[in-house]
Design a protein around this motif. Structure first.
Motif, mmCIF file in Angstrom:
data_model
loop_
_atom_site.group_PDB
_atom_site.id
_atom_site.type_symbol
_atom_site.label_atom_id
_atom_site.label_comp_id
_atom_site.label_asym_id
_atom_site.label_seq_id
_atom_site.Cartn_x
_atom_site.Cartn_y
_atom_site.Cartn_z
ATOM 1 N N GLY A 605 -2.860 -4.964 -4.669
ATOM 2 C CA GLY A 605 -1.917 -3.872 -4.910
ATOM 3 C C GLY A 605 -1.456 -3.221 -3.626
ATOM 4 N N SER A 606 -2.380 -3.027 -2.670
ATOM 5 C CA SER A 606 -2.045 -2.380 -1.390
ATOM 6 C C SER A 606 -1.061 -3.227 -0.583
ATOM 7 C CB SER A 606 -3.322 -2.136 -0.579
ATOM 8 O OG SER A 606 -4.214 -1.309 -1.280
ATOM 9 N N LEU A 607 -1.269 -4.545 -0.567
ATOM 10 C CA LEU A 607 -0.358 -5.425 0.171
ATOM 11 C C LEU A 607 1.037 -5.441 -0.458
ATOM 12 C CD1 LEU A 607 -2.777 -8.387 0.928
ATOM 13 C CD2 LEU A 607 -1.656 -6.908 2.627
ATOM 14 N N ILE A 608 1.091 -5.390 -1.781
ATOM 15 C CA ILE A 608 2.400 -5.349 -2.444
ATOM 16 C C ILE A 608 3.124 -4.052 -2.083
ATOM 17 C CG2 ILE A 608 3.505 -5.107 -4.715
ATOM 18 C CD1 ILE A 608 1.439 -7.137 -5.745
ATOM 19 N N THR A 609 2.416 -2.924 -2.136
ATOM 20 C CA THR A 609 3.008 -1.648 -1.717
ATOM 21 C C THR A 609 3.475 -1.719 -0.270
ATOM 22 O OG1 THR A 609 1.733 -0.303 -3.270
ATOM 23 C CG2 THR A 609 2.488 0.792 -1.273
ATOM 24 N N CYS A 610 2.639 -2.291 0.584
ATOM 25 C CA CYS A 610 2.963 -2.402 2.010
ATOM 26 C C CYS A 610 4.254 -3.186 2.232
ATOM 27 C CB CYS A 610 1.783 -3.067 2.725
ATOM 28 S SG CYS A 610 2.169 -3.701 4.380
ATOM 29 N N PHE A 611 4.381 -4.350 1.609
ATOM 30 C CA PHE A 611 5.549 -5.203 1.869
ATOM 31 C C PHE A 611 6.820 -4.667 1.201
ATOM 32 C CE2 PHE A 611 2.212 -8.221 3.065
ATOM 33 C CZ PHE A 611 2.725 -8.651 4.277
ATOM 34 N N ILE A 612 6.682 -3.967 0.081
ATOM 35 C CA ILE A 612 7.862 -3.326 -0.510
ATOM 36 C C ILE A 612 8.382 -2.240 0.429
ATOM 37 C CG2 ILE A 612 8.654 -1.832 -2.383
ATOM 38 C CD1 ILE A 612 6.796 -3.357 -4.257
#
Length: 635
Positions: A605-612
């Motif tokens: 979830g954190s990586l998805i937030t980061c890349f968005i």
């Protein structure tokens, strides 16, 4: 004495060589010795470490202020060191270190210097200028400018005839409390007003309001998500709002508070004693959100302790607490009894009791808590406990108000006998004859439905809960999801708790990753703040994401929700449970059934937030990146 009198060119090291706390302390002490400001390096170093062993002098914001009094100091001195890439100082990432050395008999001077320097270093623009300074002369100039600004601010404060006071208190007392206070202070100072805000934080009230403060106040703002004692305000009219409104709309609240003209409309003191809380309580009596959050805030420690103790008990074996089992272990039995039989048994009564207390003060505590215990015994659980809290609280409040005209000689009997007796009778009859049976049936239905969720259905629920948790980071949507999770936790269903913690940890960790991976999308100040967000996120303190969301809501908030929802969906689809719904990384190893998979869901979830965030935010120019004001004063 001014800071510039004791921080000289010779006392400034712009590029520290040390890579850890011990090396940096040695380097700064050697600088003092080489400048003949101390006469015994070892003695002074012992005094520094004695202070560090009491509590680390790392104050956050990338700053540490080691300090000591010692016979070895020749005169009060401050030496400054800077490490642009930072070091680990007392467990915190630190770039600026100011070492204060004071003679043993210079107590007032020592405290004055420490206080003054600490105040300056709370200013993010001042810190940013020190980080960006290219020479010792520039550092001296920055300090001189800050001291001049302080004098100007004091003159402006003294010249103003208006005085704002207030109280702030959020559910956890960690972040929102202080952010609201800071926002009110900044808005008041921009108007040229004097200001004093009492913060009811996790360590208790700080900066307490005095009788003189209240008497001299021209405007009062109380921003709270839990109950606060407003009787100290002597019956004066005040603005009563949730904490988040004070963070976002401080100037409008001050304008409203000034319109009350409380110096003209203050009631007589003898009337105040009887009526001081009547108007504020009537306005907030139906504030269900505030009352629920008051109950939840007192309940949370019981939930956390109970969950962790039960998880420890299970580490010895599923049946290790059962004396009739071959797995029996007395240590496991202790943790099971303390956690399950004691802490968990108190959860619902505590929730109900403090909802009642929020509504009717001490008079509401006993009937609401007894009603909560009946909810626990009768099977209506968390939801029944909430209802019991409201019924008990409002019953006590109504009976107390109805008997207000009874002669004062009988008031003691009313408060200790009549009000608790009658209100307990009301809530008891309601719980036993009306609520418990249908509510317990509803709970059984919910428990069966949740236990039967698998695959895509579980994933959808996990996405919904975690997305709600990440959406407003402490606001009503977040709290609604938390309340559902706690209700299920009280019913021994632990999967929603796991999804909710994912939703709370993903936003600050995702933002922290974005500030590390996509540095050119953020100001230098934001990149530094992002480092703190790693720690906050790992500790399940969602508030670490708020400064970034406030600065760029259209990009940050959707990214938080999407990342949280994906992590929560994966978590529930994998049937991950968590028996301690608070504590972050510290409880995962002992309270989670699948700790490695769970950490993987959080990272996903954190990586998805980061890349968005990295995709949606545009790169900044060098000029914009150096603009320390971009995030405002909330950092």
């Amino acid at each position: 004495m001014k800071l510039v009198d004791i921080i000289t060119h010779d006392n400034i090291i712009l590029n520290l060589e040390g890579d850890n706390q011990a090396d940096v302390i040695d380097e700064l002490v050697d600088k003092l010795a080489s400048n003949q400001l101390i006469n015994d390096s070892e003695q002074f170093k012992k005094a520094i470490y004695k202070r560090e062993n009491e509590i680390s002098t790392a104050v956050g914001y990338g700053v540490a202020i080691p300090h000591a009094k010692s016979k070895s100091v020749n005169k009060p001195t401050i030496v400054m060191g800077r490490k642009l890439q930072g070091i680990d100082y007392g467990g915190q990432h630190t770039n600026l270190i100011f070492m204060i050395a004071a003679p043993e008999n210079a107590s007032n001077e020592h405290l004055s210097l420490l206080s003054k320097l600490s105040t300056f270093l709370m200013n993010e623009i001042f810190r940013a200028k020190l980080v960006l300074a290219t020479s010792q002369d520039e550092v001296i100039k920055v300090i001189q400018e800050q001291e001049k600004q302080q004098v100007a601010d004091k003159k402006e404060e003294t010249g103003s005839g208006k005085y704002l006071i207030g109280i702030t208190a959020c559910m956890t007392g960690i972040a929102h409390t202080y952010m609201a206070a800071e926002s009110l202070k900044d808005a008041a100072k921009s108007r040229g007003m004097k200001v004093k805000i009492q913060t009811n934080g996790s360590n208790g009230p700080e900066n307490r309001l005095t009788a003189a403060d209240i008497q001299n106040a021209d405007a009062i703002v109380v921003a709270h998500d839990v109950r606060v004692d407003t009787s100290v305000l002597q019956g004066k009219q005040f603005v009563d709002v949730p904490v988040k409104k004070a963070i976002n709309q401080a100037d409008q609240l001050i304008e409203q508070a000034l319109s009350y003209d409380i110096k003209e409309n203050t009631v007589e003191k003898n009337v105040v004693e009887e009526e001081m809380q009547s108007e504020p309580e009537e306005k907030s009596g139906l504030n269900f959100y505030k009352h629920i959050m008051s109950g939840v805030s007192y309940m949370i420690p019981f939930v956390v302790v109970g969950g962790i103790f039960i998880a420890i008990s299970f580490m010895f074996g599923i049946n290790a607490s059962n004396p009739e089992s071959d797995q029996y272990n007395v240590i496991a039995a202790f943790f099971s009894q303390a956690g399950g039989d004691a802490a968990f048994a108190l959860m619902v009564p505590i929730l109900a009791g403090f909802i009642g207390y929020s509504i009717a003060d001490k008079q509401g505590l006993a009937p609401a808590m007894i009603g909560g215990m009946m909810a626990s015994i009768g099977g209506s659980g968390f939801l029944g406990g909430m209802v019991a809290g409201f019924v008990g609280g409002f019953a006590a409040k109504f009976i107390k108000k109805s008997m207000a005209k009874i002669p004062k000689s009988f008031q003691g009997l009313v408060s200790v006998l009549i009000v608790p007796l009658l209100s307990t009778l009301i809530v008891g009859v309601f719980m036993f004859f009306i609520l418990n049976t249908p509510m317990s049936m509803l709970n059984e239905f919910l428990e069966g439905w949740l236990k039967g969720l698998t695959g895509i259905n579980a994933a959808i629920l996990g996405a919904l809960l975690a997305g709600m948790m990440a959406s407003d980071m402490g606001g009503p949507i977040n709290k609604t999801a938390s309340a559902f999770g706690l209700a299920m936790f009280a019913a021994n269903i632990f999967e929603p708790s796991a999804a909710l913690m994912v939703g709370g940890m993903v936003p600050p960790i995702g933002i922290a990753l974005a500030t590390s991976i996509f540095k050119n999308r953020f100001t230098i100040q934001e990149v530094e703040a992002g480092k703190a967000s790693y720690v906050l996120g790992a500790s399940f303190i969602t508030e670490g994401a708020i400064p970034f969301a406030a600065a760029d809501p259209l990009r940050i908030i959707p990214a938080n929700i999407i990342g949280g929802a994906v992590g929560g969906a994966a978590c529930m689809a994998l049937d991950i449970s968590l028996k301690a719904p608070h504590g972050g990384i510290f409880v995962i190893p002992i309270a989670c059934n699948k700790p490695l998979l769970y950490i993987g869901c959080i990272l996903l979830g954190s990586l998805i937030t980061c890349f968005i965030i990295g995709f949606m935010k545009k790169p900044l120019s060098d000029k914009d990146r150096n603009n320390a004001k971009q995030m405002g004063s909330i950092i």
